[in-house]
Design a protein around this motif. Structure first.
Motif, PDB file in Angstrom:
ATOM      1  N   LEU A 137      28.465  47.336  53.739  1.00 24.11           N
ATOM      2  CA  LEU A 137      28.177  48.468  52.886  1.00 24.11           C
ATOM      3  C   LEU A 137      27.026  48.533  52.243  1.00 24.11           C
ATOM      4  N   LYS A 138      26.734  47.316  51.567  1.00 24.12           N
ATOM      5  CA  LYS A 138      25.618  47.355  50.675  1.00 24.12           C
ATOM      6  C   LYS A 138      24.345  47.211  51.604  1.00 24.12           C
ATOM      7  N   LEU A 139      24.572  46.616  52.838  1.00 20.92           N
ATOM      8  CA  LEU A 139      23.342  46.698  53.971  1.00 20.92           C
ATOM      9  C   LEU A 139      22.955  48.010  54.312  1.00 20.92           C
ATOM     10  N   HIS A 140      24.145  48.690  54.586  1.00 19.80           N
ATOM     11  CA  HIS A 140      24.005  50.138  55.171  1.00 19.80           C
ATOM     12  C   HIS A 140      23.286  50.923  54.152  1.00 19.80           C
ATOM     13  N   ILE A 141      23.712  50.805  53.064  1.00 23.05           N
ATOM     14  CA  ILE A 141      23.077  51.836  51.959  1.00 23.05           C
ATOM     15  C   ILE A 141      21.575  51.475  51.863  1.00 23.05           C
ATOM     16  N   ALA A 142      21.168  50.246  52.110  1.00 22.49           N
ATOM     17  CA  ALA A 142      19.835  49.662  51.944  1.00 22.49           C
ATOM     18  C   ALA A 142      19.047  50.284  53.084  1.00 22.49           C
ATOM     19  N   ARG A 143      19.584  50.042  54.194  1.00 21.87           N
ATOM     20  CA  ARG A 143      19.091  50.513  55.533  1.00 21.87           C
ATOM     21  C   ARG A 143      18.767  52.121  55.473  1.00 21.87           C
ATOM     22  N   HIS A 144      19.902  52.691  55.194  1.00 17.34           N
ATOM     23  CA  HIS A 144      19.964  54.243  55.025  1.00 17.34           C
ATOM     24  C   HIS A 144      18.715  54.482  54.212  1.00 17.34           C
ATOM     25  N   MET A 145      18.590  54.077  53.048  1.00 14.13           N
ATOM     26  CA  MET A 145      17.646  54.565  51.995  1.00 14.13           C
ATOM     27  C   MET A 145      16.417  54.322  52.512  1.00 14.13           C
ATOM     28  N   ALA A 146      16.433  52.976  53.143  1.00 13.24           N
ATOM     29  CA  ALA A 146      14.781  52.515  53.493  1.00 13.24           C
ATOM     30  C   ALA A 146      14.283  53.339  54.503  1.00 13.24           C
ATOM     31  N   ARG A 147      15.115  53.756  55.531  1.00 15.70           N
ATOM     32  CA  ARG A 147      14.452  54.667  56.732  1.00 15.70           C
ATOM     33  C   ARG A 147      13.940  56.155  55.999  1.00 15.70           C
ATOM     34  N   THR A 148      14.640  56.419  55.078  1.00 16.67           N
ATOM     35  CA  THR A 148      14.124  57.726  54.194  1.00 16.67           C
ATOM     36  C   THR A 148      12.926  57.457  53.512  1.00 16.67           C
ATOM     37  N   ILE A 149      12.694  56.379  52.899  1.00 11.57           N
ATOM     38  CA  ILE A 149      11.521  55.948  52.399  1.00 11.57           C
ATOM     39  C   ILE A 149      10.229  55.820  53.169  1.00 11.57           C
ATOM     40  N   GLN A 150      10.648  55.012  54.418  1.00 10.95           N
ATOM     41  CA  GLN A 150       9.553  54.994  55.218  1.00 10.95           C
ATOM     42  C   GLN A 150       8.968  56.311  55.787  1.00 10.95           C
ATOM     43  N   VAL A 151       9.720  57.332  55.886  1.00 12.30           N
ATOM     44  CA  VAL A 151       9.223  58.640  56.562  1.00 12.30           C
ATOM     45  C   VAL A 151       8.347  58.924  55.244  1.00 12.30           C
ATOM     46  N   ASP A 152       9.024  59.086  53.966  1.00 15.88           N
ATOM     47  CA  ASP A 152       8.242  59.455  53.012  1.00 15.88           C
ATOM     48  C   ASP A 152       6.914  58.896  52.857  1.00 15.88           C
ATOM     49  N   MET A 153       6.839  57.626  53.099  1.00 20.14           N
ATOM     50  CA  MET A 153       5.648  56.804  53.142  1.00 20.14           C
ATOM     51  C   MET A 153       4.562  57.301  54.061  1.00 20.14           C
ATOM     52  N   ALA A 154       4.978  57.749  54.985  1.00 19.12           N
ATOM     53  CA  ALA A 154       4.038  58.079  56.207  1.00 19.12           C
ATOM     54  C   ALA A 154       3.551  59.462  55.823  1.00 19.12           C
ATOM     55  N   GLY A 155       4.362  60.330  55.182  1.00 14.92           N
ATOM     56  CA  GLY A 155       3.948  61.587  54.580  1.00 14.92           C
ATOM     57  C   GLY A 155       2.939  61.368  53.478  1.00 14.92           C
ATOM     58  N   TYR A 156       3.119  60.578  52.397  1.00 19.88           N
ATOM     59  CA  TYR A 156       2.206  60.256  51.388  1.00 19.88           C
ATOM     60  C   TYR A 156       0.656  59.767  52.092  1.00 19.88           C
ATOM     61  N   ALA A 212      19.607  40.242  58.463  1.00 18.79           N
ATOM     62  CA  ALA A 212      21.101  40.876  57.828  1.00 18.79           C
ATOM     63  C   ALA A 212      21.752  41.556  58.923  1.00 18.79           C
ATOM     64  N   GLU A 213      21.235  42.520  59.679  1.00 16.03           N
ATOM     65  CA  GLU A 213      22.203  43.233  60.919  1.00 16.03           C
ATOM     66  C   GLU A 213      22.561  42.156  61.748  1.00 16.03           C
ATOM     67  N   GLU A 214      21.956  41.359  62.316  1.00 18.07           N
ATOM     68  CA  GLU A 214      22.258  40.380  63.127  1.00 18.07           C
ATOM     69  C   GLU A 214      23.647  39.759  62.772  1.00 18.07           C
ATOM     70  N   GLY A 215      23.611  39.246  61.403  1.00 18.71           N
ATOM     71  CA  GLY A 215      24.564  38.636  60.832  1.00 18.71           C
ATOM     72  C   GLY A 215      26.002  39.278  60.612  1.00 18.71           C
ATOM     73  N   LEU A 216      25.688  40.302  59.857  1.00 20.98           N
ATOM     74  CA  LEU A 216      26.570  41.119  59.023  1.00 20.98           C
ATOM     75  C   LEU A 216      27.400  42.294  60.257  1.00 20.98           C
ATOM     76  N   VAL A 217      26.734  42.652  60.977  1.00 25.13           N
ATOM     77  CA  VAL A 217      26.881  43.711  62.041  1.00 25.13           C
ATOM     78  C   VAL A 217      27.254  43.155  63.369  1.00 25.13           C
ATOM     79  N   HIS A 218      26.657  42.297  63.851  1.00 23.03           N
ATOM     80  CA  HIS A 218      26.731  42.082  65.483  1.00 23.03           C
ATOM     81  C   HIS A 218      27.259  40.618  65.557  1.00 23.03           C
TER      82      HIS A 218
END
Length: 394
Positions: free
Chosen positions: A150-169, A268-274
């Motif tokens: 769950l902690k990883l998912h929250i981090a990944r979901h938020m990171a993707r939003t930030i990456q899009v914002d970064m491209a806009g900035y 982190a995904e390779e270990g926790l998810v897959h």
């Protein structure tokens, strides 16, 4: 400082804490009283207070309402006690288990509030004080793994939003916002690194302290050239903002952080998810790479497909690339400043790595697909002042 040391320095002990708790609530044989927070996790100091959770199925609590926080003192220690109905705990655990079973979907935010995330962490990381003779730890391995995901998912979901914002900035030419967004991305990358290492505490203020608990060989498990630095030192150096808010400097800063975040999240995904930790990588970067440019743009992300990985730009209808996990590992190595020759020299026969011409061809495909950071010449030299990209490596 842990709980016992803190209580001793303040003229108290666990028995005195239990006596104080009984002045507020009854402690029945089926109740669980858990010490949580910084002291229970060995993160506290002389200014901390003691946090307790009472998990109970009883309706009456001698005046204490469910979820209400009541305070008392034990010696010179301030103690906060929160009552959590057992039904609420059970419901939260069931929601977490159902979420974990539903599959990994980064398109949808996990439906857990920050307070629920903190409670789930504390249920697994707390120290049980009552009943006497119970296990010192309050949680179990399954819960800890689910909370880590769950902690990883929250981090990944938020990171993707930030990456899009970064491209806009970047398109707007706003260097300051680009730097601030990159630093937010770095915080979520640190959360991903900690989650993959078994540390589920969601509180941002403890990131650096918890990073210090990772082993010295932490980089060897990720797709990162080995700097020999502690993870907290890498975090500090990456967080350091450029001295002047020029767009070139801001983009170099953001690019370094985005590359680091991709490597962390993949591991982190390779270990926790897959359930298949990324292959162990060996190598040491002795200085700035002479052959490898920054490969991937700041808004490039990855998605696991079957036995491979697909990469593309977020919120963009451009081209995507699909590759094996080993090929993606090679891209991450180069993206974080690794030298291709250094990587080839460190590879072992059982690692099944894609090197030399095959990896160079993949880099060329990424360039043709528009996934490479703009402003880079094909030979890896920067046309926009990105020579400092690999300055972190020592």
């Amino acid at each position: 400082m842990d709980l016992d040391e803190f209580l001793r320095l303040n003229g108290a002990d666990v028995d005195l804490v239990l006596a104080g708790a009984r002045t507020i609530v009854e402690l029945g044989p089926d109740d669980r009283l858990i010490a949580v927070g910084s002291l229970a996790e060995g993160l506290g100091n002389r200014k901390s207070d003691v946090d307790l959770l009472l998990l109970t199925s009883r309706i009456e609590h001698r005046g204490a309402s469910p979820d209400e926080v009541r305070s008392f003192t034990a010696g010179r220690s301030l103690v906060d006690l929160r009552v959590v109905p057992e039904a609420a705990e059970t419901g939260l655990r069931e929601r977490l288990a159902a979420w974990a079973e539903a599959g990994w979907n980064l398109m949808v935010a996990a439906d857990f509030t920050p307070s629920e995330m903190l409670l789930l962490h504390r249920l697994g990381a707390g120290r049980r004080l009552w009943p006497a003779g119970a296990s010192s730890r309050s949680g179990d391995e399954v819960l800890t793994t689910q909370v880590g995901r769950l902690k990883l998912h929250i981090a990944r979901h938020m990171a993707r939003t930030i990456q899009v914002d970064m491209a806009g900035y970047r398109e707007e030419g706003d260097a300051a916002l680009l730097v601030y967004a990159a630093q937010d991305l770095l915080g979520h990358a640190a959360d991903g690194l900690l989650a993959g290492s078994g540390f589920t505490n969601p509180t941002p203020k403890w990131r650096s302290r918890l990073l210090d608990r990772l082993p010295m060989d932490w980089e060897q498990s990720l797709q990162l050239p080995v700097s020999g630095l502690r993870p907290s030192e890498v975090y500090w150096r990456l967080h350091r903002a450029p001295a002047v808010a020029t767009l070139d400097a801001a983009l170099a800063h953001a690019s370094r952080i985005a590359a680091f975040a991709r490597a962390v999240f993949h591991w982190a995904e390779e270990g926790l998810v897959h359930g298949a930790p990324a292959p162990r990588r060996l190598g040491r970067s002795s200085g700035p790479s002479s052959v490898s440019p920054p490969v991937l743009d700041i808004d490039v992300d990855f998605h696991r497909v079957d036995q491979g990985v697909m990469i593309g730009r977020l919120n963009d209808f451009g081209q995507t690339l699909e590759m094996s996990v080993a090929q993606f590992a090679g891209l991450l190595w180069l993206d974080n400043g690794g030298d291709l020759a250094d990587r080839a020299g460190q590879a072992t026969s059982n690692e099944n790595l894609v090197l030399d011409g095959a990896l160079a061809g993949l880099v060329d495909q990424a360039r043709q697909a528009g996934l490479q950071l703009p402003g880079l010449e094909p030979d890896g030299e920067s046309a926009g002042g990105f020579g400092a990209r690999h300055a972190l490596k020592v």
